[in-house]
Design an enzyme around this catalytic site. Structure first.
Site, PDB file in Angstrom:
ATOM      1  N   ASP A 189       0.876  -1.161   0.000  1.00  0.00           N
ATOM      2  CA  ASP A 189       0.000   0.000   0.000  1.00  0.00           C
ATOM      3  C   ASP A 189       0.925   1.226   0.000  1.00  0.00           C
ATOM      4  O   ASP A 189       2.057   1.145   0.456  1.00  0.00           O
ATOM      5  CB  ASP A 189      -0.874  -0.060   1.265  1.00  0.00           C
ATOM      6  CG  ASP A 189      -1.491   1.272   1.610  1.00  0.00           C
ATOM      7  OD1 ASP A 189      -2.233   1.800   0.766  1.00  0.00           O
ATOM      8  OD2 ASP A 189      -1.232   1.786   2.714  1.00  0.00           O
TER       9      ASP A 189
ATOM     10  N   ASP B 194      -7.213  -1.515   3.820  1.00  0.00           N
ATOM     11  CA  ASP B 194      -6.343  -2.578   3.332  1.00  0.00           C
ATOM     12  C   ASP B 194      -6.767  -3.957   3.835  1.00  0.00           C
ATOM     13  O   ASP B 194      -6.295  -4.974   3.311  1.00  0.00           O
ATOM     14  CB  ASP B 194      -4.890  -2.335   3.782  1.00  0.00           C
ATOM     15  CG  ASP B 194      -4.316  -1.046   3.225  1.00  0.00           C
ATOM     16  OD1 ASP B 194      -4.637  -0.728   2.056  1.00  0.00           O
ATOM     17  OD2 ASP B 194      -3.576  -0.368   3.939  1.00  0.00           O
TER      18      ASP B 194
ATOM     19  N   ASP C  81      -1.495  -0.856   6.059  1.00  0.00           N
ATOM     20  CA  ASP C  81      -1.680  -0.308   7.401  1.00  0.00           C
ATOM     21  C   ASP C  81      -3.114   0.082   7.693  1.00  0.00           C
ATOM     22  O   ASP C  81      -3.512   0.188   8.836  1.00  0.00           O
ATOM     23  CB  ASP C  81      -0.820   0.952   7.560  1.00  0.00           C
ATOM     24  CG  ASP C  81      -1.330   2.096   6.708  1.00  0.00           C
ATOM     25  OD1 ASP C  81      -1.615   1.856   5.525  1.00  0.00           O
ATOM     26  OD2 ASP C  81      -1.477   3.216   7.229  1.00  0.00           O
TER      27      ASP C  81
HETATM   28  P1  ADP Z   1      -4.752   5.264  -0.176  1.00  0.00           P
HETATM   29  O1  ADP Z   1      -4.938   3.936  -0.861  1.00  0.00           O
HETATM   30  O2  ADP Z   1      -3.591   5.991  -0.777  1.00  0.00           O
HETATM   31  O3  ADP Z   1      -4.621   5.120   1.325  1.00  0.00           O
HETATM   32  P2  ADP Z   1      -7.620   6.157  -0.195  1.00  0.00           P
HETATM   33  O4  ADP Z   1      -8.258   4.982  -0.840  1.00  0.00           O
HETATM   34  O5  ADP Z   1      -7.895   6.357   1.238  1.00  0.00           O
HETATM   35  O6  ADP Z   1      -6.011   6.220  -0.520  1.00  0.00           O
HETATM   36  O7  ADP Z   1      -8.098   7.481  -0.972  1.00  0.00           O
HETATM   37  C1  ADP Z   1      -7.913   7.596  -2.359  1.00  0.00           C
HETATM   38  C2  ADP Z   1      -7.968   9.027  -2.776  1.00  0.00           C
HETATM   39  O8  ADP Z   1      -9.252   9.629  -2.468  1.00  0.00           O
HETATM   40  C3  ADP Z   1      -6.965   9.920  -2.073  1.00  0.00           C
HETATM   41  O9  ADP Z   1      -5.693   9.859  -2.689  1.00  0.00           O
HETATM   42  C4  ADP Z   1      -7.621  11.292  -2.200  1.00  0.00           C
HETATM   43  O10 ADP Z   1      -7.382  11.832  -3.473  1.00  0.00           O
HETATM   44  C5  ADP Z   1      -9.098  10.985  -2.087  1.00  0.00           C
HETATM   45  N1  ADP Z   1      -9.578  11.149  -0.702  1.00  0.00           N
HETATM   46  C6  ADP Z   1     -10.053  10.192   0.113  1.00  0.00           C
HETATM   47  N2  ADP Z   1     -10.406  10.697   1.313  1.00  0.00           N
HETATM   48  C7  ADP Z   1     -10.114  12.014   1.277  1.00  0.00           C
HETATM   49  C8  ADP Z   1     -10.227  13.081   2.222  1.00  0.00           C
HETATM   50  N3  ADP Z   1     -10.727  12.933   3.458  1.00  0.00           N
HETATM   51  N4  ADP Z   1      -9.847  14.322   1.824  1.00  0.00           N
HETATM   52  C9  ADP Z   1      -9.338  14.517   0.606  1.00  0.00           C
HETATM   53  N5  ADP Z   1      -9.202  13.553  -0.331  1.00  0.00           N
HETATM   54  C10 ADP Z   1      -9.592  12.314  -0.015  1.00  0.00           C
HETATM   55 MG    MG Z   2      -2.623   3.287   3.720  1.00  0.00          MG
END
Ligand code: ADP
Ligand code: MG
Length: 367
Positions: free
Chosen positions: A62, A264, A260
């Site tokens: 991740d 995931d 983490d």
């Molecule tokens: P990752 O797999 O990198 O942990 P997430 O699946 O949680 O990412 O989120 C994917 C994308 O959605 C983020 O990269 C962001 O662009 C957008 N996003 C999700 N939650 C938020 C938030 N609270 N504020 C701003 N953008 C968000």
């Molecule tokens: Mg993560």
């Protein structure tokens, strides 16, 4: 007379044929392996994970919070409507109730600017997209392209600006208020101390390394190239991460997933080995087959090396146990072994398996 001799011979053969050492060859080594793991800060939920880790040929990481520190900071603010403070203020109101690491970065910036952030009246987190809140009859939307597209907010005109920030490895957060585009916030996360070395080390072990993220492709690729990963699977919604692992397994890969976050967990469960980072969410830790006590990624390599060392021990044990028994049986069958000596030989054989396993405790497992 003859009868006693053949009875004794029979008993001696019987003692030797009971594969006591063979029976403990595997569990003895696995037990020591699991114990050694604990000592290194690698908690192994079941011995089967050590056996699987040996066959591993793909490790999926991740991005946020795993390869990166998960402590993003605001690097740029681009205002289309109002000033920098207005953008940060609107974004902070939206992120106040969010648990996403990106929210933390924005709230921190608001704090630095000394902004007073009011509580929104309604709040909705949209996983993998962003956040939607309402305040005083106005709606604030904050998140990625998908969120804006789904909400009918045009961003095409700003695509070049967004892409330019992403190419530098930033995650760009788009802010809209009252149905209008308001600005962009670029946020960057730093790599963890050992990320680069771990990717290099895994490749040296012949393992393919993949990055899996919900972030957009351009940002993901910028970070992947910094860390040395060639295969990137980006734009994956939290619910689809497990499917990506399944597809890799369908390609014939034996997959470990390192993650983490809560998002995931399904992927950790789907992987042949789920490796949860100790600093991560509790849900991730509950689903992981292997848990790293610290967030030191070098333990991913140590875990693989430990499992290989353990499997080598098992093979040695099996060889010696088998060797003792098969060598001794014909001798006993010829009536040349007293049952007491046969029993002693068996005890020694079992002991050698146990002490050979114990040697694993002192083995150097280095990343
Ligand atoms: P990752 O797999 O990198 O942990 P997430 O699946 O949680 O990412 O989120 C994917 C994308 O959605 C983020 O990269 C962001 O662009 C957008 N996003 C999700 N939650 C938020 C938030 N609270 N504020 C701003 N953008 C968000
Ligand atoms: Mg993560």
């Amino acid at each position: 007379g003859n009868y006693t001799l053949s009875l004794l011979t029979f008993i001696a053969v019987l003692i030797l044929a009971c594969p006591c050492a063979l029976g403990i060859a595997t569990p003895a080594a696995l037990m020591v392996g699991v114990g050694k793991g604990a000592e290194l800060g690698i908690l192994i939920r079941g011995a089967e994970y050590l056996e699987k880790a040996e066959k591993l040929n793909t490790v999926v990481f991740d991005k946020t919070g795993t390869l990166t520190k998960g402590e993003p900071e605001v690097t740029d603010v681009v205002a289309f409507d109002g000033g920098e403070n207005d953008i940060i203020l609107a974004a902070s109101i939206a992120e106040k109730g969010s648990e996403h690491p990106l929210a933390e970065a924005i709230l921190q910036r608001a704090d630095m600017l000394g902004l007073k952030v009011s509580e929104p009246e309604t709040f909705e987190a949209i996983p993998g997209h962003g956040v939607k809140v309402g305040l005083g009859g106005k709606e604030i939307l904050i998140g990625n392209r998908k969120l804006m597209n789904d909400s009918g907010i045009a961003i095409d005109e700003k695509e070049e600006t967004i892409a330019g920030l992403e190419e530098k490895g930033n995650t760009v957060i788009i802010v809209a208020e009252g149905g209008k585009l308001k600005g962009l916030i670029a946020v960057a996360d730093t790599l963890k101390e050992h990320s680069v070395d771990v990717v290099k080390g895994l490749k040296a072990e012949g393992v393919q390394v993949v990055m899996l993220t919900g972030d957009n492709e351009r940002t993901a690729k910028a970070i992947a190239s910094k860390v040395g990963i060639d295969r990137v699977i980006a734009n994956v919604l939290p619910g689809d991460k497990a499917k990506v692992i399944k597809d890799l397994q369908a390609e014939g890969k034996v997959v470990a997933m390192v993650g983490d976050g809560i998002n995931d967990s399904p992927a950790l469960a789907q992987a042949d080995i789920g490796i949860a980072i100790g600093s991560g969410s509790d849900v991730a830790k509950e689903t992981g087959g292997i848990i790293l006590v610290s967030d030191d990624l070098r333990n991913v390599i140590r875990g693989i090396k430990l499992s290989r060392a353990t499997m080598r021990k098992i093979k040695q044990n099996l060889f010696w146990a088998f060797f003792y028994n098969t060598a001794a049986i014909p001798i006993a069958a010829l009536g040349l072994l007293n049952p007491i000596i046969a029993a002693a030989a068996m005890a020694i054989s079992s002991l050698s398996v146990v002490s050979n396993s114990a040697l694993l405790k002192g083995a150097k497992i280095e990343a």
